[in-house]
Design a protein around this motif. Sequence first.
Motif, short mmCIF file in Angstrom:
data_model
loop_
_atom_site.label_atom_id
_atom_site.label_comp_id
_atom_site.label_asym_id
_atom_site.label_seq_id
_atom_site.Cartn_x
_atom_site.Cartn_y
_atom_site.Cartn_z
N ALA A 13 9.17 2.23 -7.41
CA ALA A 13 8.38 3.38 -7.85
C ALA A 13 6.92 2.95 -7.90
O ALA A 13 6.57 1.97 -8.56
CB ALA A 13 8.84 3.86 -9.22
N CYS A 14 6.08 3.68 -7.19
CA CYS A 14 4.66 3.34 -7.16
C CYS A 14 4.07 3.46 -8.57
O CYS A 14 4.34 4.43 -9.28
CB CYS A 14 3.92 4.27 -6.21
SG CYS A 14 2.14 3.95 -6.19
N PRO A 15 3.27 2.47 -8.98
CA PRO A 15 2.73 2.50 -10.34
C PRO A 15 1.68 3.59 -10.56
O PRO A 15 1.37 3.93 -11.70
CB PRO A 15 2.10 1.11 -10.51
CG PRO A 15 1.80 0.66 -9.12
CD PRO A 15 2.88 1.27 -8.24
N LEU A 16 1.14 4.16 -9.49
CA LEU A 16 0.07 5.14 -9.70
C LEU A 16 0.59 6.55 -9.99
O LEU A 16 0.25 7.15 -10.99
CB LEU A 16 -0.87 5.17 -8.48
CG LEU A 16 -1.72 3.93 -8.28
CD1 LEU A 16 -2.87 4.23 -7.32
CD2 LEU A 16 -2.27 3.38 -9.59
N HIS A 17 1.40 7.09 -9.08
CA HIS A 17 1.87 8.47 -9.29
C HIS A 17 3.37 8.58 -9.15
O HIS A 17 3.90 9.66 -8.94
CB HIS A 17 1.17 9.43 -8.31
CG HIS A 17 -0.30 9.19 -8.18
ND1 HIS A 17 -0.84 8.45 -7.14
CD2 HIS A 17 -1.33 9.54 -8.98
CE1 HIS A 17 -2.15 8.38 -7.30
NE2 HIS A 17 -2.48 9.03 -8.40
N ASN A 18 4.04 7.43 -9.19
CA ASN A 18 5.50 7.40 -9.28
C ASN A 18 6.24 7.90 -8.04
O ASN A 18 7.40 8.28 -8.14
CB ASN A 18 5.95 8.20 -10.52
CG ASN A 18 7.21 7.61 -11.10
OD1 ASN A 18 7.40 6.40 -11.08
ND2 ASN A 18 8.08 8.46 -11.61
N TRP A 19 5.61 7.89 -6.90
CA TRP A 19 6.39 8.14 -5.68
C TRP A 19 7.44 7.05 -5.60
O TRP A 19 7.19 5.88 -5.98
CB TRP A 19 5.51 8.04 -4.43
CG TRP A 19 4.77 9.28 -4.08
CD1 TRP A 19 4.33 10.24 -4.94
CD2 TRP A 19 4.36 9.67 -2.77
NE1 TRP A 19 3.66 11.21 -4.24
CE2 TRP A 19 3.66 10.89 -2.92
CE3 TRP A 19 4.49 9.11 -1.50
CZ2 TRP A 19 3.12 11.56 -1.82
CZ3 TRP A 19 3.95 9.76 -0.42
CH2 TRP A 19 3.27 10.98 -0.57
N GLN A 20 8.60 7.39 -5.06
CA GLN A 20 9.64 6.40 -4.86
C GLN A 20 9.73 6.05 -3.38
O GLN A 20 9.79 6.94 -2.53
CB GLN A 20 10.98 6.92 -5.36
CG GLN A 20 10.98 7.07 -6.87
CD GLN A 20 12.28 7.62 -7.39
OE1 GLN A 20 13.33 7.41 -6.80
NE2 GLN A 20 12.20 8.32 -8.50
N ARG A 69 0.86 -1.19 0.00
CA ARG A 69 0.00 0.00 0.00
C ARG A 69 0.89 1.22 0.00
O ARG A 69 1.61 1.48 0.95
CB ARG A 69 -0.84 0.01 1.28
CG ARG A 69 -2.31 -0.17 1.06
CD ARG A 69 -3.14 0.05 2.31
NE ARG A 69 -2.45 -0.06 3.56
CZ ARG A 69 -2.45 -1.13 4.34
NH1 ARG A 69 -3.12 -2.20 4.00
NH2 ARG A 69 -1.80 -1.13 5.48
N CYS A 70 0.83 1.97 -1.04
CA CYS A 70 1.64 3.19 -1.12
C CYS A 70 1.17 4.19 -0.07
O CYS A 70 -0.04 4.36 0.13
CB CYS A 70 1.50 3.79 -2.51
SG CYS A 70 2.38 5.33 -2.73
N PRO A 71 2.13 4.86 0.61
CA PRO A 71 1.72 5.85 1.62
C PRO A 71 1.02 7.06 1.02
O PRO A 71 0.42 7.85 1.76
CB PRO A 71 3.04 6.25 2.30
CG PRO A 71 4.11 5.84 1.35
CD PRO A 71 3.57 4.69 0.55
N HIS A 72 1.06 7.22 -0.29
CA HIS A 72 0.37 8.35 -0.92
C HIS A 72 -1.13 8.09 -0.96
O HIS A 72 -1.87 8.59 -0.13
CB HIS A 72 0.95 8.61 -2.32
CG HIS A 72 0.30 9.74 -3.04
ND1 HIS A 72 0.11 9.74 -4.39
CD2 HIS A 72 -0.22 10.91 -2.58
CE1 HIS A 72 -0.48 10.88 -4.74
NE2 HIS A 72 -0.69 11.60 -3.67
N LYS A 73 -1.56 7.24 -1.89
CA LYS A 73 -3.00 6.95 -1.98
C LYS A 73 -3.29 5.47 -2.09
O LYS A 73 -4.27 5.05 -2.71
CB LYS A 73 -3.62 7.71 -3.16
CG LYS A 73 -3.62 9.22 -2.92
CD LYS A 73 -4.46 9.97 -3.91
CE LYS A 73 -4.51 11.45 -3.53
NZ LYS A 73 -5.19 12.25 -4.54
N GLY A 74 -2.39 4.67 -1.53
CA GLY A 74 -2.67 3.24 -1.43
C GLY A 74 -2.39 2.42 -2.66
O GLY A 74 -2.88 1.30 -2.78
N GLY A 75 -1.62 2.95 -3.59
CA GLY A 75 -1.29 2.20 -4.80
C GLY A 75 -0.58 0.89 -4.48
O GLY A 75 0.07 0.77 -3.44
N PRO A 76 -0.73 -0.10 -5.36
CA PRO A 76 -0.11 -1.41 -5.13
C PRO A 76 1.39 -1.38 -5.44
O PRO A 76 1.80 -1.51 -6.59
CB PRO A 76 -0.87 -2.33 -6.10
CG PRO A 76 -1.28 -1.43 -7.22
CD PRO A 76 -1.49 -0.05 -6.63
S1 FES Z 1 -0.60 6.06 -4.73
FE1 FES Z 1 1.53 5.74 -4.88
S2 FES Z 1 2.28 7.55 -5.73
FE2 FES Z 1 0.17 7.92 -5.50
#
Ligand code: FES
Length: 108
Positions: A62-69, A43-50
């Motif tokens: 790198a998160c697949p949703l918004h590319n946070w590292q 779960r990405c700390p941004h918006k929960g991306g896988p």
């Molecule tokens: S949910 Fe991972 S970067 Fe936005």
Amino acid sequence: MNWQDICALEDINPLGSRVIAGPHGDIALFRTADDEVFALDDRCPHKGGPLSQGLIFGKRVACPLHNWQIELDSGNAVAPDVGCAHRHPAKVENGRVLLALKDLAACA
Ligand code: FES
């Protein structure tokens, strides 16, 4: 620590991941190019991306949703982003991947 045998290292593709069900949701196991294994909540700390579907490079994913590292060894997001994915102690021993689920590592 209470290590649990999860799978063989070979069950995770190099620069790939594998998802297992943890007591508090899915946990992603990541294998680096150096055959190290790290475990974070999937779960990405941004918006929960896988995070398990993200691109692994070095010791980051790198998160697949918004590319946070996210740093695999701490769960921390790389600046300028701020956040932390829960990390679980993981190691490789004799070709097996071991995970310590009880010792949930707190975010720094
Ligand atoms: S949910 Fe991972 S970067 Fe936005």
